[in-house]
Design a protein around this motif. Structure first.
Motif, PDB file in Angstrom:
ATOM      1  N   GLY A 208     -49.099  46.964  94.834  1.00  0.00           N
ATOM      2  CA  GLY A 208     -48.597  45.152  94.419  1.00  0.00           C
ATOM      3  C   GLY A 208     -49.482  44.668  92.929  1.00  0.00           C
ATOM      4  N   GLU A 209     -50.244  45.786  93.054  1.00  0.00           N
ATOM      5  CA  GLU A 209     -51.754  45.920  91.680  1.00  0.00           C
ATOM      6  C   GLU A 209     -50.658  45.878  90.467  1.00  0.00           C
ATOM      7  OE1 GLU A 209     -56.479  46.814  91.890  1.00  0.00           O
ATOM      8  OE2 GLU A 209     -55.273  47.299  93.446  1.00  0.00           O
ATOM      9  N   THR A 210     -51.729  45.799  89.941  1.00  0.00           N
ATOM     10  CA  THR A 210     -51.458  46.098  88.083  1.00  0.00           C
ATOM     11  C   THR A 210     -51.354  47.284  87.774  1.00  0.00           C
ATOM     12  OG1 THR A 210     -50.975  43.461  88.107  1.00  0.00           O
ATOM     13  CG2 THR A 210     -50.390  45.154  85.913  1.00  0.00           C
ATOM     14  N   LEU A 211     -50.906  48.393  87.509  1.00  0.00           N
ATOM     15  CA  LEU A 211     -51.644  49.618  86.415  1.00  0.00           C
ATOM     16  C   LEU A 211     -51.863  49.406  85.823  1.00  0.00           C
ATOM     17  CD1 LEU A 211     -48.606  51.947  88.181  1.00  0.00           C
ATOM     18  CD2 LEU A 211     -50.145  51.447  89.167  1.00  0.00           C
ATOM     19  N   PRO A 212     -52.659  50.570  84.943  1.00  0.00           N
ATOM     20  CA  PRO A 212     -53.751  50.086  84.310  1.00  0.00           C
ATOM     21  C   PRO A 212     -53.169  50.259  82.325  1.00  0.00           C
ATOM     22  CG  PRO A 212     -54.280  52.075  85.095  1.00  0.00           C
ATOM     23  CD  PRO A 212     -53.211  51.223  85.802  1.00  0.00           C
ATOM     24  N   ASP A 213     -51.767  50.893  82.292  1.00  0.00           N
ATOM     25  CA  ASP A 213     -50.834  50.734  81.264  1.00  0.00           C
ATOM     26  C   ASP A 213     -49.614  50.919  81.444  1.00  0.00           C
ATOM     27  OD1 ASP A 213     -52.160  51.702  78.602  1.00  0.00           O
ATOM     28  OD2 ASP A 213     -49.345  52.444  79.589  1.00  0.00           O
ATOM     29  N   PRO A 214     -48.848  50.586  80.546  1.00  0.00           N
ATOM     30  CA  PRO A 214     -47.511  50.361  81.097  1.00  0.00           C
ATOM     31  C   PRO A 214     -46.751  51.581  81.480  1.00  0.00           C
ATOM     32  CG  PRO A 214     -48.107  48.681  79.548  1.00  0.00           C
ATOM     33  CD  PRO A 214     -49.169  49.292  79.965  1.00  0.00           C
ATOM     34  N   VAL A 215     -47.125  52.571  80.503  1.00  0.00           N
ATOM     35  CA  VAL A 215     -46.449  54.070  80.708  1.00  0.00           C
ATOM     36  C   VAL A 215     -46.172  54.264  82.437  1.00  0.00           C
ATOM     37  CG1 VAL A 215     -46.284  56.064  79.743  1.00  0.00           C
ATOM     38  CG2 VAL A 215     -46.734  54.301  78.089  1.00  0.00           C
ATOM     39  N   LEU A 216     -47.649  54.057  82.932  1.00  0.00           N
ATOM     40  CA  LEU A 216     -47.481  54.334  84.549  1.00  0.00           C
ATOM     41  C   LEU A 216     -46.625  53.631  84.805  1.00  0.00           C
ATOM     42  CD1 LEU A 216     -51.396  54.592  84.740  1.00  0.00           C
ATOM     43  CD2 LEU A 216     -49.763  56.253  84.042  1.00  0.00           C
ATOM     44  N   ALA A 217     -46.213  52.391  84.670  1.00  0.00           N
ATOM     45  CA  ALA A 217     -44.887  51.479  85.477  1.00  0.00           C
ATOM     46  C   ALA A 217     -43.608  52.055  84.887  1.00  0.00           C
ATOM     47  CB  ALA A 217     -45.492  50.108  84.820  1.00  0.00           C
ATOM     48  N   GLU A 218     -43.609  52.824  83.878  1.00  0.00           N
ATOM     49  CA  GLU A 218     -42.506  53.423  83.519  1.00  0.00           C
ATOM     50  C   GLU A 218     -41.990  54.432  84.654  1.00  0.00           C
ATOM     51  OE1 GLU A 218     -42.093  53.693  79.023  1.00  0.00           O
ATOM     52  OE2 GLU A 218     -42.988  51.610  78.988  1.00  0.00           O
ATOM     53  N   ALA A 219     -43.361  55.090  84.424  1.00  0.00           N
ATOM     54  CA  ALA A 219     -43.147  56.631  84.754  1.00  0.00           C
ATOM     55  C   ALA A 219     -43.346  56.425  86.321  1.00  0.00           C
ATOM     56  CB  ALA A 219     -44.476  57.517  84.950  1.00  0.00           C
ATOM     57  N   GLY A 220     -43.474  55.467  86.806  1.00  0.00           N
ATOM     58  CA  GLY A 220     -43.420  55.281  88.654  1.00  0.00           C
ATOM     59  C   GLY A 220     -41.755  54.689  88.821  1.00  0.00           C
ATOM     60  N   ALA A 221     -41.263  53.638  87.694  1.00  0.00           N
ATOM     61  CA  ALA A 221     -39.407  53.790  88.065  1.00  0.00           C
ATOM     62  C   ALA A 221     -38.737  54.702  87.912  1.00  0.00           C
ATOM     63  CB  ALA A 221     -39.404  52.183  87.090  1.00  0.00           C
ATOM     64  N   ALA A 222     -39.286  56.000  86.540  1.00  0.00           N
ATOM     65  CA  ALA A 222     -38.119  56.389  86.679  1.00  0.00           C
ATOM     66  C   ALA A 222     -38.232  57.405  88.404  1.00  0.00           C
ATOM     67  CB  ALA A 222     -38.996  57.690  85.813  1.00  0.00           C
ATOM     68  N   LEU A 223     -39.821  57.768  88.365  1.00  0.00           N
ATOM     69  CA  LEU A 223     -39.766  58.331  89.494  1.00  0.00           C
ATOM     70  C   LEU A 223     -38.799  58.034  90.970  1.00  0.00           C
ATOM     71  CD1 LEU A 223     -42.972  59.303  89.653  1.00  0.00           C
ATOM     72  CD2 LEU A 223     -41.788  61.103  89.329  1.00  0.00           C
ATOM     73  N   ASN A 224     -39.190  57.196  90.837  1.00  0.00           N
ATOM     74  CA  ASN A 224     -37.874  55.986  91.838  1.00  0.00           C
ATOM     75  C   ASN A 224     -36.985  55.759  91.679  1.00  0.00           C
ATOM     76  OD1 ASN A 224     -40.135  55.244  93.329  1.00  0.00           O
ATOM     77  ND2 ASN A 224     -40.846  53.351  92.621  1.00  0.00           N
ATOM     78  N   ALA A 225     -36.567  55.991  90.519  1.00  0.00           N
ATOM     79  CA  ALA A 225     -34.902  55.897  90.538  1.00  0.00           C
ATOM     80  C   ALA A 225     -34.346  57.368  90.311  1.00  0.00           C
ATOM     81  CB  ALA A 225     -34.957  55.926  89.527  1.00  0.00           C
ATOM     82  N   TYR A 226     -35.055  58.241  90.279  1.00  0.00           N
ATOM     83  CA  TYR A 226     -34.697  60.463  90.563  1.00  0.00           C
ATOM     84  C   TYR A 226     -34.772  60.494  91.850  1.00  0.00           C
ATOM     85  CZ  TYR A 226     -34.727  65.350  90.145  1.00  0.00           C
ATOM     86  OH  TYR A 226     -33.873  66.307  89.304  1.00  0.00           O
ATOM     87  N   TYR A 227     -36.143  60.156  92.594  1.00  0.00           N
ATOM     88  CA  TYR A 227     -36.477  60.795  94.172  1.00  0.00           C
ATOM     89  C   TYR A 227     -35.719  59.676  94.988  1.00  0.00           C
ATOM     90  CZ  TYR A 227     -38.382  64.245  91.873  1.00  0.00           C
ATOM     91  OH  TYR A 227     -38.915  65.734  91.372  1.00  0.00           O
ATOM     92  N   ALA A 228     -35.641  58.329  94.893  1.00  0.00           N
ATOM     93  CA  ALA A 228     -35.516  57.601  96.125  1.00  0.00           C
ATOM     94  C   ALA A 228     -34.696  57.474  97.717  1.00  0.00           C
ATOM     95  CB  ALA A 228     -35.187  56.008  95.671  1.00  0.00           C
ATOM     96  N   ALA A 229     -33.535  58.180  96.402  1.00  0.00           N
ATOM     97  CA  ALA A 229     -32.320  58.548  97.872  1.00  0.00           C
ATOM     98  C   ALA A 229     -32.829  60.065  98.749  1.00  0.00           C
ATOM     99  CB  ALA A 229     -31.224  58.987  97.124  1.00  0.00           C
ATOM    100  N   GLU A 230     -33.248  61.028  97.797  1.00  0.00           N
ATOM    101  CA  GLU A 230     -33.968  61.942  98.917  1.00  0.00           C
ATOM    102  C   GLU A 230     -35.279  61.579  99.885  1.00  0.00           C
ATOM    103  OE1 GLU A 230     -35.306  66.538  98.304  1.00  0.00           O
ATOM    104  OE2 GLU A 230     -35.252  65.534  96.243  1.00  0.00           O
ATOM    105  N   LEU A 231     -36.306  60.658  99.242  1.00  0.00           N
ATOM    106  CA  LEU A 231     -37.368  60.046  99.259  1.00  0.00           C
ATOM    107  C   LEU A 231     -37.119  59.173 100.847  1.00  0.00           C
ATOM    108  CD1 LEU A 231     -40.783  60.401 100.128  1.00  0.00           C
ATOM    109  CD2 LEU A 231     -40.380  57.987  98.301  1.00  0.00           C
ATOM    110  N   GLY A 232     -36.058  57.845 101.094  1.00  0.00           N
ATOM    111  CA  GLY A 232     -35.367  57.295 101.484  1.00  0.00           C
ATOM    112  C   GLY A 232     -36.690  55.917 101.330  1.00  0.00           C
ATOM    113  N   GLU A 233     -37.687  56.512 100.107  1.00  0.00           N
ATOM    114  CA  GLU A 233     -38.480  55.047  99.694  1.00  0.00           C
ATOM    115  C   GLU A 233     -38.514  54.799  99.167  1.00  0.00           C
ATOM    116  OE1 GLU A 233     -41.961  54.641 102.395  1.00  0.00           O
ATOM    117  OE2 GLU A 233     -41.671  56.610 103.188  1.00  0.00           O
TER     118      GLU A 233
END
Length: 207
Positions: free
Chosen positions: A81-106
């Motif tokens: 919930g803490e704001t990341l220090p750069d918008p690019v990191l938020a984009e990277a996290g969102a992309a990782l979640n979109a790709y891995y969420a099903a396999e990771l389960g969270e």
């Protein structure tokens, strides 16, 4: 020995932010695996400069071998919930979640940043086993910006190591039982070495 940061010529023409996620998976022993994608994060050299100068880095001290020592790198941990220090990191996290969420389960929920200023900064052999990582399969996704440094992996208890040189927007994801059955490290080096920042995305309850 440290060197001034030298950007990659390949990074100049890349669009800023994460590219398509097409990692190559290597299956390891004991149910572990790693995904690697070189140069995934475009504009990584500019991001390194923003993070190096904009993150409120913290120098920590820890008890080791009955004495208090300096942690050989700078740190900053971003809680859920803490704001990341750069918008690019938020984009990277969102992309990782979109790709891995099903396999990771969270989703990935936290981000830890480490600043390796030169070859004297390092992290010893370890697995991310504080919390659920000690008993459950999980994932840790690491994006590296700055000069490449060697990340080593080896089976827990010893054995031949695997080396991946990471920097300039490279991605590595350690999954399956990797945190429990393997260890990883960034060793010190006496070779001339520029600075590197790693960003570790983790699920809730994994450190």
């Amino acid at each position: 020995m440290s060197l001034p940061f030298q950007g990659s010529l390949l990074d100049v023409d890349q669009a800023s932010g994460p590219g398509p996620l097409t990692p190559e998976r290597t299956v390891l022993a004991h149910g572990a695996w790693i995904d690697v994608l070189p140069g995934w994060l475009g504009g990584a050299d500019a991001l390194f400069d923003r993070l190096a100068h904009g993150v409120p880095w913290q120098a920590e001290r820890r008890v080791m071998y009955d004495r208090v020592v300096d942690v050989p790198r700078l740190l900053r941990f971003y809680e859920e919930g803490e704001t990341l220090p750069d918008p690019v990191l938020a984009e990277a996290g969102a992309a990782l979640n979109a790709y891995y969420a099903a396999e990771l389960g969270e989703p990935f929920r936290t981000a830890g940043l480490c600043f390796y200023r030169d070859g004297r900064d390092s992290v010893a052999w370890h697995g991310d086993t504080i919390g659920r990582g000690s008993t459950e399969d999980t994932m840790v996704a690491i994006v590296s910006v700055g000069a490449p440094r060697s990340l080593l992996l080896r089976p827990r208890g010893g054995g031949p190591s695997i080396r991946r040189d990471l920097g300039h927007g490279d991605l590595i994801v350690m999954g399956g039982s990797c945190q429990r059955t393997w260890e990883h490290a960034i060793p010190k080096t006496s070779r001339p070495c520029g600075p590197r920042i790693s960003i570790q995305f983790r699920p809730r309850g994994v450190r």
